[in-house]
Design a protein around this motif. Structure first.
Motif, PDB file in Angstrom:
ATOM      1  N   GLN A   1      10.988   0.963  10.973  1.00 53.13           N
ATOM      2  CA  GLN A   1      10.766   1.276   9.654  1.00 53.13           C
ATOM      3  C   GLN A   1      11.801   0.570   9.060  1.00 53.13           C
ATOM      4  O   GLN A   1      12.927   0.798   8.848  1.00 53.13           O
ATOM      5  CB  GLN A   1      10.832   2.630   9.271  1.00 53.13           C
ATOM      6  N   PRO A   2      11.304  -0.563   8.460  1.00 57.49           N
ATOM      7  CA  PRO A   2      12.256  -1.703   7.965  1.00 57.49           C
ATOM      8  C   PRO A   2      13.041  -1.069   6.662  1.00 57.49           C
ATOM      9  O   PRO A   2      14.278  -1.492   6.571  1.00 57.49           O
ATOM     10  CB  PRO A   2      11.115  -2.555   7.227  1.00 57.49           C
ATOM     11  N   HIS A   3      12.682  -0.323   6.094  1.00 60.43           N
ATOM     12  CA  HIS A   3      13.052   0.440   4.686  1.00 60.43           C
ATOM     13  C   HIS A   3      14.164   1.558   5.137  1.00 60.43           C
ATOM     14  O   HIS A   3      15.174   1.803   4.601  1.00 60.43           O
ATOM     15  CB  HIS A   3      11.943   1.307   3.933  1.00 60.43           C
ATOM     16  N   ILE A   4      14.247   1.923   6.468  1.00 63.40           N
ATOM     17  CA  ILE A   4      15.296   2.789   6.866  1.00 63.40           C
ATOM     18  C   ILE A   4      16.353   2.076   7.744  1.00 63.40           C
ATOM     19  O   ILE A   4      17.516   2.011   7.579  1.00 63.40           O
ATOM     20  CB  ILE A   4      14.604   4.013   7.916  1.00 63.40           C
ATOM     21  N   ILE A   5      15.747   1.255   8.757  1.00 59.74           N
ATOM     22  CA  ILE A   5      16.766   0.554   9.479  1.00 59.74           C
ATOM     23  C   ILE A   5      17.728  -0.550   8.823  1.00 59.74           C
ATOM     24  O   ILE A   5      18.817  -1.018   9.253  1.00 59.74           O
ATOM     25  CB  ILE A   5      16.260   0.015  10.837  1.00 59.74           C
ATOM     26  N   VAL A   6      17.078  -0.968   7.488  1.00 53.98           N
ATOM     27  CA  VAL A   6      17.962  -1.857   6.971  1.00 53.98           C
ATOM     28  C   VAL A   6      19.148  -1.199   6.472  1.00 53.98           C
ATOM     29  O   VAL A   6      20.355  -2.051   6.103  1.00 53.98           O
ATOM     30  CB  VAL A   6      17.088  -2.405   5.506  1.00 53.98           C
ATOM     31  N   ARG A   7      19.292   0.064   6.196  1.00 58.12           N
ATOM     32  CA  ARG A   7      20.518   0.558   6.061  1.00 58.12           C
ATOM     33  C   ARG A   7      21.566   0.571   7.022  1.00 58.12           C
ATOM     34  O   ARG A   7      22.688   0.621   6.618  1.00 58.12           O
ATOM     35  CB  ARG A   7      20.277   2.235   5.835  1.00 58.12           C
ATOM     36  N   PHE A   8      21.290   0.400   8.293  1.00 61.10           N
ATOM     37  CA  PHE A   8      22.281   0.266   9.221  1.00 61.10           C
ATOM     38  C   PHE A   8      22.837  -1.142   9.221  1.00 61.10           C
ATOM     39  O   PHE A   8      23.843  -1.362   9.417  1.00 61.10           O
ATOM     40  CB  PHE A   8      21.543   0.371  10.751  1.00 61.10           C
ATOM     41  N   MET A   9      21.803  -2.127   8.753  1.00 60.90           N
ATOM     42  CA  MET A   9      22.252  -3.573   8.792  1.00 60.90           C
ATOM     43  C   MET A   9      23.266  -3.791   7.736  1.00 60.90           C
ATOM     44  O   MET A   9      24.165  -4.616   7.454  1.00 60.90           O
ATOM     45  CB  MET A   9      20.848  -4.517   8.340  1.00 60.90           C
ATOM     46  N   SER A  10      23.322  -2.677   6.602  1.00 58.79           N
ATOM     47  CA  SER A  10      23.972  -2.959   5.227  1.00 58.79           C
ATOM     48  C   SER A  10      25.593  -2.386   5.386  1.00 58.79           C
ATOM     49  O   SER A  10      26.533  -2.624   4.623  1.00 58.79           O
ATOM     50  CB  SER A  10      23.426  -2.581   3.995  1.00 58.79           C
ATOM     51  N   ILE A  11      25.762  -1.244   6.340  1.00 65.14           N
ATOM     52  CA  ILE A  11      26.910  -0.736   6.505  1.00 65.14           C
ATOM     53  C   ILE A  11      28.200  -1.466   6.639  1.00 65.14           C
ATOM     54  O   ILE A  11      28.170  -2.608   7.155  1.00 65.14           O
ATOM     55  CB  ILE A  11      26.947   0.598   7.362  1.00 65.14           C
ATOM     56  N   LYS A  12      29.402  -1.243   6.146  1.00 65.99           N
ATOM     57  CA  LYS A  12      30.451  -2.030   6.221  1.00 65.99           C
ATOM     58  C   LYS A  12      30.839  -2.440   7.598  1.00 65.99           C
ATOM     59  O   LYS A  12      31.243  -3.486   7.935  1.00 65.99           O
ATOM     60  CB  LYS A  12      31.740  -1.270   5.651  1.00 65.99           C
ATOM     61  N   SER A  13      30.703  -1.366   8.653  1.00 60.86           N
ATOM     62  CA  SER A  13      30.927  -1.675  10.042  1.00 60.86           C
ATOM     63  C   SER A  13      30.414  -0.779  10.849  1.00 60.86           C
ATOM     64  O   SER A  13      30.186   0.513  10.630  1.00 60.86           O
ATOM     65  CB  SER A  13      32.622  -1.603  10.218  1.00 60.86           C
TER      66      SER A  13
ATOM     67  N   GLY B   1      13.723 -13.293  -5.747  1.00 59.97           N
ATOM     68  CA  GLY B   1      13.911 -11.883  -5.197  1.00 59.97           C
ATOM     69  C   GLY B   1      13.642 -10.950  -6.172  1.00 59.97           C
ATOM     70  O   GLY B   1      12.661  -9.717  -6.005  1.00 59.97           O
ATOM     71  N   ARG B   2      14.096 -10.771  -7.369  1.00 62.86           N
ATOM     72  CA  ARG B   2      13.777 -10.145  -8.573  1.00 62.86           C
ATOM     73  C   ARG B   2      12.377 -10.414  -8.926  1.00 62.86           C
ATOM     74  O   ARG B   2      11.542  -9.056  -9.386  1.00 62.86           O
ATOM     75  CB  ARG B   2      15.071 -10.530  -9.787  1.00 62.86           C
ATOM     76  N   LEU B   3      12.030 -11.649  -9.144  1.00 64.11           N
ATOM     77  CA  LEU B   3      10.453 -11.584  -9.639  1.00 64.11           C
ATOM     78  C   LEU B   3       9.375 -11.037  -8.307  1.00 64.11           C
ATOM     79  O   LEU B   3       8.441 -10.596  -8.790  1.00 64.11           O
ATOM     80  CB  LEU B   3      10.393 -12.997  -9.859  1.00 64.11           C
ATOM     81  N   SER B   4       9.876 -11.030  -7.161  1.00 66.71           N
ATOM     82  CA  SER B   4       9.040 -10.274  -6.143  1.00 66.71           C
ATOM     83  C   SER B   4       9.051  -9.020  -6.242  1.00 66.71           C
ATOM     84  O   SER B   4       8.028  -8.315  -6.020  1.00 66.71           O
ATOM     85  CB  SER B   4       9.637 -10.884  -4.753  1.00 66.71           C
ATOM     86  N   VAL B   5      10.163  -8.399  -6.805  1.00 68.41           N
ATOM     87  CA  VAL B   5      10.140  -6.666  -6.898  1.00 68.41           C
ATOM     88  C   VAL B   5       9.034  -6.707  -8.030  1.00 68.41           C
ATOM     89  O   VAL B   5       8.262  -5.770  -7.958  1.00 68.41           O
ATOM     90  CB  VAL B   5      11.698  -6.570  -7.530  1.00 68.41           C
TER      91      VAL B   5
ATOM     92  N   SER C   1      13.289   1.669  -2.282  1.00 75.86           N
ATOM     93  CA  SER C   1      13.742   1.150  -1.027  1.00 75.86           C
ATOM     94  C   SER C   1      12.451   0.150  -0.662  1.00 75.86           C
ATOM     95  O   SER C   1      12.574  -1.220  -0.138  1.00 75.86           O
ATOM     96  CB  SER C   1      13.630   2.157   0.078  1.00 75.86           C
ATOM     97  N   GLN C   2      10.983   0.479  -0.747  1.00 76.26           N
ATOM     98  CA  GLN C   2      10.123  -0.306  -0.199  1.00 76.26           C
ATOM     99  C   GLN C   2       9.782  -1.665  -1.042  1.00 76.26           C
ATOM    100  O   GLN C   2       9.521  -2.620  -0.761  1.00 76.26           O
ATOM    101  CB  GLN C   2       8.782   0.626  -0.431  1.00 76.26           C
TER     102      GLN C   2
ATOM    103  N   LEU D   1       0.797  -1.246   0.083  1.00 80.13           N
ATOM    104  CA  LEU D   1      -0.013   0.140   0.074  1.00 80.13           C
ATOM    105  C   LEU D   1       0.884   1.206   0.074  1.00 80.13           C
ATOM    106  O   LEU D   1       0.576   2.252  -0.666  1.00 80.13           O
ATOM    107  CB  LEU D   1      -0.934  -0.039   1.219  1.00 80.13           C
ATOM    108  N   TYR D   2       1.935   1.191   0.738  1.00 81.11           N
ATOM    109  CA  TYR D   2       2.907   2.331   0.613  1.00 81.11           C
ATOM    110  C   TYR D   2       3.424   2.511  -0.662  1.00 81.11           C
ATOM    111  O   TYR D   2       3.511   3.658  -1.156  1.00 81.11           O
ATOM    112  CB  TYR D   2       4.145   2.015   1.684  1.00 81.11           C
ATOM    113  N   THR D   3       3.892   1.272  -1.330  1.00 78.73           N
ATOM    114  CA  THR D   3       4.465   1.687  -2.642  1.00 78.73           C
ATOM    115  C   THR D   3       3.474   2.261  -3.547  1.00 78.73           C
ATOM    116  O   THR D   3       3.701   3.037  -4.382  1.00 78.73           O
ATOM    117  CB  THR D   3       4.977   0.213  -3.132  1.00 78.73           C
TER     118      THR D   3
END
Length: 511
Positions: free
Chosen positions: A262-274, A385-389, A351-352, A151-153
């Motif tokens: 917010q999953p689309h925001i905090i996922v950024r923290f999960m992906s940082i190098k360190s 994953g691509r097909l899900s997008v 992102s969503q 719905l957000y998208t």
């Protein structure tokens, strides 16, 4: 949050130079998508999380761009134009929430998601953190993500379609398709790396736009004396408290509570190098946010005087940025500023789409397919994953095909839903060893349900009592906090491994 009128003032005329800038912007996005495809999309972690190799600057601006969406460029200036400076309370709440998020959530989440089975989605982290063999926690949290983000998208696609309709006179459906095709392309092929780089690029464009428009408007009006003129036009225009109520201020402030979940925001923290790079990301990200939000407020305030001075008939306050950008600047620059609006819209959509597709793949398809031989099926998971997008985008586009303005309110509702369902659970997961699987599930469900009930049953009674008009985030968030704690106290405690993992995370963060 973003709602565009179906027609703009005749003051707006898009020239061929404007189309050139929009075309150039789209070409850059496609090139970034191809770059992301060539760099790192061979396994699911790379496709969905960039292989946890993202730098601090891209982390900061991609988090900001995916967060702010078109609301910062369109919604906030329109609100300030309509109600005056009292609308600034939401910017204060959001800024504080984002700042605290970098301290409370970011370091531990980055470390803990790796410690807890190298989780690449929030549902996966919750399940690993609590050793949920039933996978109920993963399924329920995954469903919340898929439903709310679809719905957000959809609202983002509606915004893009209406922007093309308003600014260029293009058929709404054609505009919708153009935005959808570009976003789907670079997300589908480039994955997380492409989305993050495009978000960085889009974040820079948004920042420049939010500084340029109010600055040039002031120069063409009466400089700083313009604010005296604004105050004279309506005394409440520059009053922080008039035009709102105590409940209104608390509700706007409470938006900051949503950041932790917010999953689309905090996922950024999960992906940082360190996690050690997060302080640098915080300084860049919060600076970007404060300058951008201040610029948005500036657009709204200067717009009050600008519209009156130029005798412009503004049919929809949320089209203020479009009108000012096209009247104040040469069509070439005006095209760049329209690209900034597209940047705000598309950065959030991409992102969503990626977070939703990652949940469908990691939290649902893997359960069906069986994760015991996951390494043997990495290419298959990336394809899914691509097909899900594509699937999520098609559903969102089909909903957006016949736009209903009231559905756009779901953006604010989705923020509250994620905040109430996930924010308390994220905090408990990162800090409390007493959290149980049943407590986590109960709190998450109650938080989401309270938000839905408040929106559908309680809020319509706001005319009876002002308290019923309270933002649904507040009752939802605190209901989740209480229920999670009480149920966890009454149910079987997790194993010793939880305390060991928490101590390990704590020591790594302190290094």
């Amino acid at each position: 949050m973003l709602q565009l009128g179906t027609a703009l003032s005749s003051q707006v005329n898009a020239g061929w130079q404007t189309y050139i800038m929009i075309a150039l912007y789209f070409i850059i996005l496609l090139v970034i998508g191809y770059y992301g495809y060539k760099q790192a999309t061979s396994n699911l972690s790379e496709y969905m999380l960039g292989g946890r190799s993202i730098g601090p600057y891209i982390t900061a601006l991609s988090a900001g761009a995916s967060d702010m969406s078109g609301w910062m460029i369109m919604g906030l200036p329109g609100e300030v134009y309509s109600t005056g400076l009292s609308a600034i309370w939401i910017t204060i709440g959001l800024s504080l929430g984002a700042y605290i998020n970098y301290f409370v959530v970011a370091p531990r989440l980055r470390v803990y998601t790796e410690v807890a089975g190298d989780a690449i989605t929030l549902p996966d982290f919750f399940s690993n953190r609590l050793n949920d063999k039933s996978n109920l926690l993963k399924i329920i949290s995954g469903l919340i993500i898929v439903v709310f983000f679809t719905l957000y998208t959809h609202s983002g696609f509606v915004s893009g379609g209406k922007l093309f309709e308003s600014a260029f006179g293009l058929n709404y459906h054609y505009g919708l398709i153009v935005v959808a095709v570009i976003v789907i392309f670079y997300t589908f092929f480039g994955g997380y790396l492409a989305v993050s780089i495009t978000d960085f690029f889009q974040g820079v464009i948004m920042l420049i736009a939010m500084v340029m428009v109010p600055t040039v408007a002031l120069m063409q009006l009466n400089g700083w004396d313009t604010f005296n003129q604004i105050a004279e036009m309506k005394p409440t225009n520059l009053d922080l408290f008039k035009g709102t109520t105590f409940i209104g201020i608390i509700s706007l402030f409470a938006w900051g509570l949503g950041y932790f979940g917010q999953p689309h925001i905090i996922v950024r923290f999960m992906s940082i190098k360190s996690h050690k790079l997060l302080p640098k990301a915080r300084r860049v990200g919060i600076s970007w946010m404060i300058v951008g939000l201040t610029g948005a407020v500036g657009v709204g305030l200067t717009g009050i005087a600008f519209v009156a001075d130029r005798n412009i008939k503004l049919e929809d306050p949320e089209t203020l940025f479009i009108v000012m950008s096209q009247v104040l600047f040469h069509p070439l620059v005006g095209g760049f500023l329209l690209a900034a609006i597209l940047a705000a819209i598309m950065s959030t959509i991409s992102s969503q789409l990626l977070v939703t597709s990652s949940s469908l793949t990691e939290d649902f398809y893997k359960l069906i397919r069986g994760a015991e031989h996951a390494k043997e099926h990495e290419k298959e998971f990336v394809l899914v994953g691509r097909l899900s997008v594509l699937a999520v985008a098609i559903v969102a586009i089909s909903i957006a095909w016949s736009p209903n303005d009231t559905i756009l309110n779901l953006v604010g509702n989705a923020w509250a839903g994620f905040g109430a369902a996930f924010s308390p659970l994220v905090i408990y997961s990162l800090y409390w060893k007493g959290l149980t699987r049943t407590g986590a599930m109960s709190g998450m469900i109650v938080g989401a349900l309270v938000v839905i009930i408040w929106i559908t049953v309680v809020k319509p009674m706001a005319d009876v009592n002002e308290i019923f008009g309270l933002y649904e985030m507040i009752p939802g968030f605190f209901s989740s906090v209480i229920v999670t704690y009480v149920v966890s106290k009454l149910t079987q405690k997790p194993g010793q491994f939880v305390e060991e993992d928490l101590q390990r995370v704590k020591s790594i963060v302190r290094e």
